[in-house]
Scaffold this motif. Structure first.
Motif, PDB file in Angstrom:
ATOM      1  N   ARG A   1       0.470  -1.346   0.128  1.00 26.76           N
ATOM      2  CA  ARG A   1       0.368   0.139   0.174  1.00 26.76           C
ATOM      3  C   ARG A   1       0.428   1.277  -0.451  1.00 26.76           C
ATOM      4  O   ARG A   1       0.585   2.351  -0.658  1.00 26.76           O
ATOM      5  CB  ARG A   1      -0.304   0.129   1.455  1.00 26.76           C
TER       6      ARG A   1
ATOM      7  N   LYS B   1      -2.195  13.444  -5.782  1.00 31.59           N
ATOM      8  CA  LYS B   1      -0.503  12.146  -5.734  1.00 31.59           C
ATOM      9  C   LYS B   1      -0.867  11.866  -6.537  1.00 31.59           C
ATOM     10  O   LYS B   1       0.514  12.188  -7.066  1.00 31.59           O
ATOM     11  CB  LYS B   1      -0.805  11.537  -4.469  1.00 31.59           C
ATOM     12  N   ALA B   2      -1.058  10.578  -6.922  1.00 29.20           N
ATOM     13  CA  ALA B   2      -0.852   9.958  -8.051  1.00 29.20           C
ATOM     14  C   ALA B   2      -0.758  10.697  -9.455  1.00 29.20           C
ATOM     15  O   ALA B   2      -0.043   9.861 -10.186  1.00 29.20           O
ATOM     16  CB  ALA B   2      -2.017   8.695  -8.271  1.00 29.20           C
TER      17      ALA B   2
ATOM     18  N   VAL C   1      -4.002  11.652   3.156  1.00 29.87           N
ATOM     19  CA  VAL C   1      -4.219  10.236   3.108  1.00 29.87           C
ATOM     20  C   VAL C   1      -4.339   9.264   4.008  1.00 29.87           C
ATOM     21  O   VAL C   1      -4.867   7.887   3.479  1.00 29.87           O
ATOM     22  CB  VAL C   1      -1.700   9.589   3.620  1.00 29.87           C
TER      23      VAL C   1
ATOM     24  N   TYR D   1       2.926  10.302   1.938  1.00 27.04           N
ATOM     25  CA  TYR D   1       3.067  11.609   0.644  1.00 27.04           C
ATOM     26  C   TYR D   1       3.221  11.007  -0.588  1.00 27.04           C
ATOM     27  O   TYR D   1       2.569  10.611  -1.598  1.00 27.04           O
ATOM     28  CB  TYR D   1       2.621  12.625   1.267  1.00 27.04           C
TER      29      TYR D   1
ATOM     30  N   ASN E   1       4.038   5.525  -7.621  1.00 25.86           N
ATOM     31  CA  ASN E   1       3.324   5.026  -7.674  1.00 25.86           C
ATOM     32  C   ASN E   1       2.557   4.492  -8.914  1.00 25.86           C
ATOM     33  O   ASN E   1       2.411   4.319  -9.720  1.00 25.86           O
ATOM     34  CB  ASN E   1       2.021   4.539  -6.966  1.00 25.86           C
TER      35      ASN E   1
ATOM     36  N   HIS F   1       5.066   7.913  -1.429  1.00 24.43           N
ATOM     37  CA  HIS F   1       4.730   6.774  -1.963  1.00 24.43           C
ATOM     38  C   HIS F   1       3.224   7.091  -2.614  1.00 24.43           C
ATOM     39  O   HIS F   1       3.563   6.070  -3.973  1.00 24.43           O
ATOM     40  CB  HIS F   1       4.168   5.696  -0.798  1.00 24.43           C
ATOM     41  N   GLU F   2       2.177   7.287  -2.841  1.00 21.23           N
ATOM     42  CA  GLU F   2       1.161   7.742  -3.731  1.00 21.23           C
ATOM     43  C   GLU F   2       1.784   8.718  -4.342  1.00 21.23           C
ATOM     44  O   GLU F   2       1.305   7.784  -5.969  1.00 21.23           O
ATOM     45  CB  GLU F   2      -0.483   7.807  -3.361  1.00 21.23           C
ATOM     46  N   THR F   3       2.282   9.085  -4.995  1.00 24.39           N
ATOM     47  CA  THR F   3       3.319   9.809  -6.348  1.00 24.39           C
ATOM     48  C   THR F   3       3.952   9.175  -6.586  1.00 24.39           C
ATOM     49  O   THR F   3       3.997   9.029  -8.475  1.00 24.39           O
ATOM     50  CB  THR F   3       3.259  10.892  -5.874  1.00 24.39           C
TER      51      THR F   3
END
Length: 349
Positions: A47, A305-306, A289, A84, A90, A86-88
């Motif tokens: 995740r 973010k993503a 998040v 924060y 991914n 990590h989503e970017t």
């Protein structure tokens, strides 16, 4: 002494990184925990972007089978322990892999100057392109000469970072959230609910935190409806901010809190001090998040973010496809707008 879940997950991440892929049952046996516990740990690590999860298998992010086969190699560089981003990350990884590239993730420790040797190693490993979110934990670190990063010799894109004018990186391709607009959403939402005395509690240890502090100060100065405002550190060396005390002293009825984790801690602090959210104090968190997971789900500003990561990857792909004989394309600086997600932590006065 019993091992903490965080330490156990760090061990799992290290095992998977070194071996490429490991069965969950094997992890459970090696760590002497149940398969259920190992599976939950793998799911959490997936995740937050530290590994990839298959059917009964945990795989490294840099495993060739999982990162675009034999395509060109690009490097993703982000700071450690930064949920924060990590989503970017991914979002960027997915776009790069869809284009057939191999992606190597590099995590930068919280040390001054740690970015440069990691970038140099990534380039030595054969990376033909780079997407990076420099650490810049302090304003001084953000202000030093980063000419080396503007001269890597390969296409490089800044992700969720916006260098100031005069910085050598200002003319580089970049993709980030428009945090001024995000703070504008937070403040105007509270004003629309009738709040006129507002506190911002935010850290000062990241470019995002500093951008939010600047934005808040500038925005509230232009809103004639606001009767009082102040800014304080959400967390310092002495611990969480004395938010309840500040709210009482200034008769404030609303607070904007960054980041999500700090917001959840401060809301609990308010509860312990006898202040109810939102009855006594409306709260808007910034990041989204984990803001929706509190005992009182928090209204929050949600940066894209993503999508920021995906746009950063697209900028890199565009630059990689640039004809070698043509004049270089102008740099692009893309800003994406956050959104406001209204939950249960704000109400009308």
């Amino acid at each position: 002494m019993r091992e903490t879940s965080e330490a156990r997950r760090d061990r799992i991440a290290a095992i998977v990184r070194s071996r490429g892929s490991v069965r969950v049952r094997e992890l459970a046996t090696e760590l002497e925990v149940s398969v259920v516990t190992a599976r939950r740990d793998v799911e959490e690590l997936a995740r937050v972007g530290r590994l990839r999860r298959g059917h009964g298998v945990a795989r490294s992010l840099t495993d060739r089978h999982e990162t675009g086969g034999d395509g060109p190699l690009v490097a993703l560089v982000i700071p450690e322990r930064h949920t924060y981003l990590h989503e970017t990350m991914n979002g960027a990884r997915a776009a790069l892999e869809e284009a057939g590239l191999r992606v190597a993730l590099h995590i930068v420790p919280r040390l001054i100057g740690a970015d440069r040797p990691i970038v140099e190693q990534a380039l030595a490993d054969g990376a033909c392109g780079l997407v990076i979110a420099p650490h810049w934990r302090t304003a001084a670190a953000e202000a030093v000469d980063h000419a080396w990063l503007a001269d890597t010799g390969v296409p490089t894109v800044l992700m969720e970072r916006r260098p100031r004018r005069g910085n050598p990186l200002y003319t580089m391709d970049s993709a980030c959230s428009d945090h001024w607009y995000g703070m504008h959403l937070a403040v105007d939402h509270l004003l629309a609910l009738g709040h006129r005395r507002i506190v911002l509690a935010a850290r000062d240890d990241s470019p995002t935190a500093r951008a939010l502090r600047r934005a808040f100060t500038g925005i509230v100065a232009t809103r004639v409806q606001i009767q009082d405002w102040t800014v304080l550190l959400s967390v310092s060396d002495e611990g969480p901010a004395p938010l309840a005390t500040v709210l009482r002293e200034r008769a404030a009825t609303a607070a904007v809190l960054h980041s999500d984790e700090d917001a959840l801690m401060l809301v609990q602090q308010l509860t312990d001090e006898g202040l109810r959210v939102p009855q006594d104090c409306s709260v808007v968190a910034y990041d989204d998040v984990v803001a929706g997971l509190g005992s009182v789900p928090l209204t929050t500003v949600s940066p894209p973010k993503a999508e920021v990561g995906r746009v950063a990857a697209e900028l890199l792909l565009r630059r990689l496809g640039e004809p070698a004989t043509a004049r270089p394309w102008p740099a692009r600086r893309v800003e994406l707008l956050p959104e406001l997600t209204i939950r249960e932590s704000t109400q009308r006065l």
